[in-house]
Design a protein around this motif. Structure first.
Motif, PDB file in Angstrom:
ATOM      1  N   ILE A 219      -1.641  -3.412  -9.560  1.00 48.42           N
ATOM      2  CA  ILE A 219      -1.463  -2.541  -7.666  1.00 48.42           C
ATOM      3  C   ILE A 219      -2.912  -3.780  -7.558  1.00 48.42           C
ATOM      4  N   GLY A 220      -3.354  -4.492  -8.477  1.00 44.99           N
ATOM      5  CA  GLY A 220      -4.634  -5.812  -7.745  1.00 44.99           C
ATOM      6  C   GLY A 220      -3.842  -6.959  -8.117  1.00 44.99           C
ATOM      7  N   VAL A 221      -2.528  -6.991  -8.324  1.00 45.85           N
ATOM      8  CA  VAL A 221      -1.900  -8.267  -7.744  1.00 45.85           C
ATOM      9  C   VAL A 221      -1.137  -8.545  -6.051  1.00 45.85           C
ATOM     10  N   PHE A 222      -1.175  -6.999  -5.818  1.00 47.57           N
ATOM     11  CA  PHE A 222      -0.917  -7.308  -4.565  1.00 47.57           C
ATOM     12  C   PHE A 222      -2.433  -6.774  -3.088  1.00 47.57           C
ATOM     13  N   ASP A 223      -2.950  -6.949  -4.330  1.00 47.79           N
ATOM     14  CA  ASP A 223      -4.159  -6.213  -2.953  1.00 47.79           C
ATOM     15  C   ASP A 223      -4.384  -6.744  -1.715  1.00 47.79           C
ATOM     16  N   GLU A 224      -3.760  -7.474  -1.634  1.00 47.64           N
ATOM     17  CA  GLU A 224      -3.857  -8.406   0.101  1.00 47.64           C
ATOM     18  C   GLU A 224      -2.700  -7.589   0.699  1.00 47.64           C
ATOM     19  N   VAL A 225      -1.230  -7.337   0.117  1.00 46.92           N
ATOM     20  CA  VAL A 225      -1.136  -6.262   1.389  1.00 46.92           C
ATOM     21  C   VAL A 225      -0.779  -4.797   1.336  1.00 46.92           C
ATOM     22  N   LEU A 226      -2.119  -4.961   0.545  1.00 42.71           N
ATOM     23  CA  LEU A 226      -2.684  -3.526   0.834  1.00 42.71           C
ATOM     24  C   LEU A 226      -3.934  -3.270   1.317  1.00 42.71           C
ATOM     25  N   VAL A 227      -4.822  -4.357   1.796  1.00 42.92           N
ATOM     26  CA  VAL A 227      -5.384  -4.488   3.156  1.00 42.92           C
ATOM     27  C   VAL A 227      -4.936  -4.828   4.583  1.00 42.92           C
ATOM     28  N   GLU A 228      -4.105  -5.048   4.114  1.00 42.10           N
ATOM     29  CA  GLU A 228      -2.742  -5.329   5.204  1.00 42.10           C
ATOM     30  C   GLU A 228      -2.224  -3.894   6.286  1.00 42.10           C
ATOM     31  N   VAL A 229      -1.503  -3.839   5.107  1.00 39.52           N
ATOM     32  CA  VAL A 229      -1.113  -2.023   5.209  1.00 39.52           C
ATOM     33  C   VAL A 229      -1.255  -0.754   4.087  1.00 39.52           C
ATOM     34  N   VAL A 230      -2.118  -0.408   5.064  1.00 39.07           N
ATOM     35  CA  VAL A 230      -3.078   0.675   3.955  1.00 39.07           C
ATOM     36  C   VAL A 230      -2.272   2.094   4.394  1.00 39.07           C
ATOM     37  N   ALA A 231      -0.897   2.132   4.692  1.00 42.28           N
ATOM     38  CA  ALA A 231       0.205   3.473   4.588  1.00 42.28           C
ATOM     39  C   ALA A 231       0.787   3.313   3.344  1.00 42.28           C
ATOM     40  N   LEU A 232       0.758   2.325   3.165  1.00 43.94           N
ATOM     41  CA  LEU A 232       1.179   1.480   1.207  1.00 43.94           C
ATOM     42  C   LEU A 232       0.610   2.701   0.412  1.00 43.94           C
ATOM     43  N   ALA A 233      -1.080   2.535   0.458  1.00 44.97           N
ATOM     44  CA  ALA A 233      -1.948   2.770  -0.232  1.00 44.97           C
ATOM     45  C   ALA A 233      -1.955   4.425  -0.285  1.00 44.97           C
ATOM     46  N   VAL A 234      -1.114   4.931   0.743  1.00 47.51           N
ATOM     47  CA  VAL A 234      -1.271   6.504   0.921  1.00 47.51           C
ATOM     48  C   VAL A 234       0.407   7.014  -0.541  1.00 47.51           C
ATOM     49  N   LEU A 235       1.093   5.842   0.246  1.00 48.38           N
ATOM     50  CA  LEU A 235       2.563   6.574   0.016  1.00 48.38           C
ATOM     51  C   LEU A 235       3.513   6.026  -1.817  1.00 48.38           C
ATOM     52  N   MET A 236       2.302   5.216  -2.159  1.00 49.21           N
ATOM     53  CA  MET A 236       2.198   4.421  -3.677  1.00 49.21           C
ATOM     54  C   MET A 236       2.841   6.543  -4.988  1.00 49.21           C
ATOM     55  N   PRO A 237       1.629   6.405  -4.690  1.00 48.23           N
ATOM     56  CA  PRO A 237       1.516   7.757  -5.934  1.00 48.23           C
ATOM     57  C   PRO A 237       3.502   8.667  -5.591  1.00 48.23           C
ATOM     58  N   ILE A 238       4.163   7.931  -4.597  1.00 47.33           N
ATOM     59  CA  ILE A 238       5.594   9.255  -4.161  1.00 47.33           C
ATOM     60  C   ILE A 238       6.339   8.172  -4.962  1.00 47.33           C
ATOM     61  N   VAL A 239       5.891   7.007  -5.246  1.00 46.13           N
ATOM     62  CA  VAL A 239       6.987   6.478  -5.541  1.00 46.13           C
ATOM     63  C   VAL A 239       7.121   6.212  -7.336  1.00 46.13           C
TER      64      VAL A 239
ATOM     65  N   VAL B 210       7.484  -2.779  -7.508  1.00 46.97           N
ATOM     66  CA  VAL B 210       8.870  -2.752  -6.333  1.00 46.97           C
ATOM     67  C   VAL B 210       8.184  -2.593  -5.281  1.00 46.97           C
ATOM     68  N   PHE B 211       8.058  -1.216  -4.923  1.00 49.69           N
ATOM     69  CA  PHE B 211       7.215  -1.081  -3.825  1.00 49.69           C
ATOM     70  C   PHE B 211       6.348  -2.015  -3.291  1.00 49.69           C
ATOM     71  N   LEU B 212       5.410  -2.156  -3.531  1.00 48.90           N
ATOM     72  CA  LEU B 212       4.391  -3.821  -3.310  1.00 48.90           C
ATOM     73  C   LEU B 212       4.957  -4.682  -3.099  1.00 48.90           C
ATOM     74  N   GLY B 213       6.182  -5.224  -4.125  1.00 43.68           N
ATOM     75  CA  GLY B 213       6.652  -6.217  -3.786  1.00 43.68           C
ATOM     76  C   GLY B 213       7.534  -6.744  -2.897  1.00 43.68           C
ATOM     77  N   GLY B 214       8.227  -5.808  -2.578  1.00 46.72           N
ATOM     78  CA  GLY B 214       8.651  -6.033  -1.505  1.00 46.72           C
ATOM     79  C   GLY B 214       7.945  -5.570  -0.603  1.00 46.72           C
ATOM     80  N   ALA B 215       6.962  -4.879  -0.350  1.00 44.70           N
ATOM     81  CA  ALA B 215       5.731  -5.360   1.286  1.00 44.70           C
ATOM     82  C   ALA B 215       5.320  -5.947   1.422  1.00 44.70           C
ATOM     83  N   SER B 216       5.194  -6.779  -0.287  1.00 45.01           N
ATOM     84  CA  SER B 216       4.303  -8.195   0.187  1.00 45.01           C
ATOM     85  C   SER B 216       5.493  -9.590   1.287  1.00 45.01           C
TER      86      SER B 216
END
Length: 446
Positions: A299-319, A435-441
């Motif tokens: 998760i930490g590797v993709f911290d930049e995209v998490l900051v940019e798209v907050v919705a990702l943090a909400v949806l991560m547990p579903i995946v 896959v989720f955060l990498g795709g988003a990045s």
């Protein structure tokens, strides 16, 4: 039959044992070894040892063979060596094996030397096998007859001897102890007196190889619908018998272990010392922590995209959750298949393909549903497509892992019920987040 909790008032029994003199209620005399074992396991450590002296000594061996490993170790540590030796001497072969293998090897060897020559030979045969091989627990104390004997001689021997027949069939061996078959008592009694046993032998369709695993041997007995099956070496030499009762005990221990392993507490004694329980559980908590740190690192590797798209943090547990559930379903089926002997090289690919297709159908269905929810919630079609794709990939990977992880662990002699869920959780979390955060990045940061 009444439940032991209805027959025994545990607090009252503990108070009774703490008194200077203790007289147990009259109904306690009727308890068998299994009931005594359950009562002892329900008591704190000190009370167990106080109660032990009030139990009929003839039941001691059966009780020690019945209690769980932690309780057995407590008694073997606390009881004097003389008492342990006496208990083993009066135990059956199977009970003696259970007790001796829980002792340190040096102490066990000393006790074996004090046994009768016949019992020493039985112990030597038993301990030539590993703990999971049926040869160790095959009952060697069975009445057998030679093919060259005459009917009247065998009948006279049965009448005059002290041998206790455990079945209506008698096992027939050759002079060099090769298993030949069996003969029923009725057929023996109805035969001509000077007939030879070899002329009356009935073949047995199924035998158990002595190096077969306990679980496989138990399944063979169950499938045979017989009271017992002979255990033989690869050259046909007779070792003993493995009975329905033996198989039931194996099944009970196995399924108890599966339930215990769900919480990663193994077959831990309910009243084991705090330090012992803490040490055992700490190991698996530490392993779980390492796997959680690995997922956090991803998760930490993709911290930049998490900051940019907050919705990702909400949806991560579903995946991660969808992958975890899918994997655990396949994992459970595979472990059960291994336990019942239903999975082998021939059908592993069939199970894998079936689980993959099930995951493909379910992942497609739920990915579409989650995508619609995501689009409605965040009004972002790209985000909806990313999460749908991630769910499908993670569920497919999870289904394959659920099949292959138990197979690999079993080949490595690691219990899949203990380690399987930990490894599976790590894989589904890491793959899902990657896959989720990498795709988003790739999409949102470029």
């Amino acid at each position: 039959m009444e439940n032991l909790t209805e027959l025994v008032d545990t607090p009252e029994l503990i108070n009774m044992l703490e008194g200077d003199s203790c007289t147990l209620p009259i109904n306690f005399v009727e308890f068998n070894a299994v009931q005594w074992a359950r009562i002892l396991e329900s008591l704190p450590s000190d009370s167990r040892l106080k109660l032990w002296s009030h139990i009929n000594e003839s039941l001691h061996g059966s009780i020690l063979a019945e209690v769980h490993e932690d309780v057995l170790q407590q008694f073997l540590t606390a009881l004097p060596n003389v008492a342990i030796e006496q208990t083993i001497c009066t135990s059956t072969q199977t009970e003696a094996v259970e007790i001796l293998e829980a002792l340190p090897k040096k102490a066990a060897r000393k006790i074996i030397k004090k046994l009768s020559p016949e019992t020493q030979f039985q112990m030597k045969v038993a301990f030539s096998y590993t703990e999971d091989q049926v040869g160790r627990y095959a009952n060697q104390q069975v009445y057998t007859i030679e093919e060259s004997e005459f009917v009247d001689d065998v009948i006279a021997e049965i009448k005059e001897g002290e041998n206790k027949l455990e079945s209506s069939n008698l096992i027939v061996l050759s002079k060099d102890l090769q298993f030949l078959g069996e003969i029923s008592i009725n057929e023996l009694l109805n035969a001509e007196n000077r007939n030879k046993i070899k002329d009356l032998i009935q073949p047995v369709g199924t035998t158990i190889n002595d190096v077969t695993s306990l679980l496989d041997a138990s399944n063979l007995v169950k499938e045979s619908q017989r009271n017992y099956l002979p255990v033989v070496q690869s050259d046909g030499r007779f070792i003993g018998v493995f009975s329905v009762q033996d198989a039931l005990e194996v099944f009970q221990e196995f399924y108890e272990a599966q339930v215990a392993h769900m919480g990663n507490v193994s077959d831990e004694d309910l009243f084991s010392p705090v330090i012992v329980s803490s040490r055992r559980r700490a190991l698996w908590l530490g392993i779980n922590l390492l796997t959680a740190l690995l997922a956090s690192y991803v998760i930490g590797v993709f911290d930049e995209v998490l900051v940019e798209v907050v919705a990702l943090a909400v949806l991560m547990p579903i995946v991660a959750s969808m992958g975890g559930i899918t994997g655990s379903q396949s994992l459970t089926l595979t472990i059960r298949g291994l336990a019942t002997g239903q999975i082998g090289r021939g059908n592993l690919s069939v199970l894998r393909n079936k689980e993959f297709l099930v995951a493909l159908l379910n992942s497609t269905l739920w990915a579409v549903l989650v995508a619609f929810i995501c689009f409605y919630w965040f009004d972002n079609a790209t985000l909806a497509m990313i999460i749908a794709f991630s769910i499908v990939v993670n569920m497919l990977v999870a289904s394959l892992c659920g099949v292959y992880i138990p197979i690999i662990l079993e080949k490595l002699n690691i219990d899949p019920a203990i380690a399987g869920s930990v490894i599976l959780t790590t894989v589904t979390d890491v793959v899902g987040f990657f896959v989720f955060l990498g795709g988003a990045s790739i999409i949102f940061l470029n």
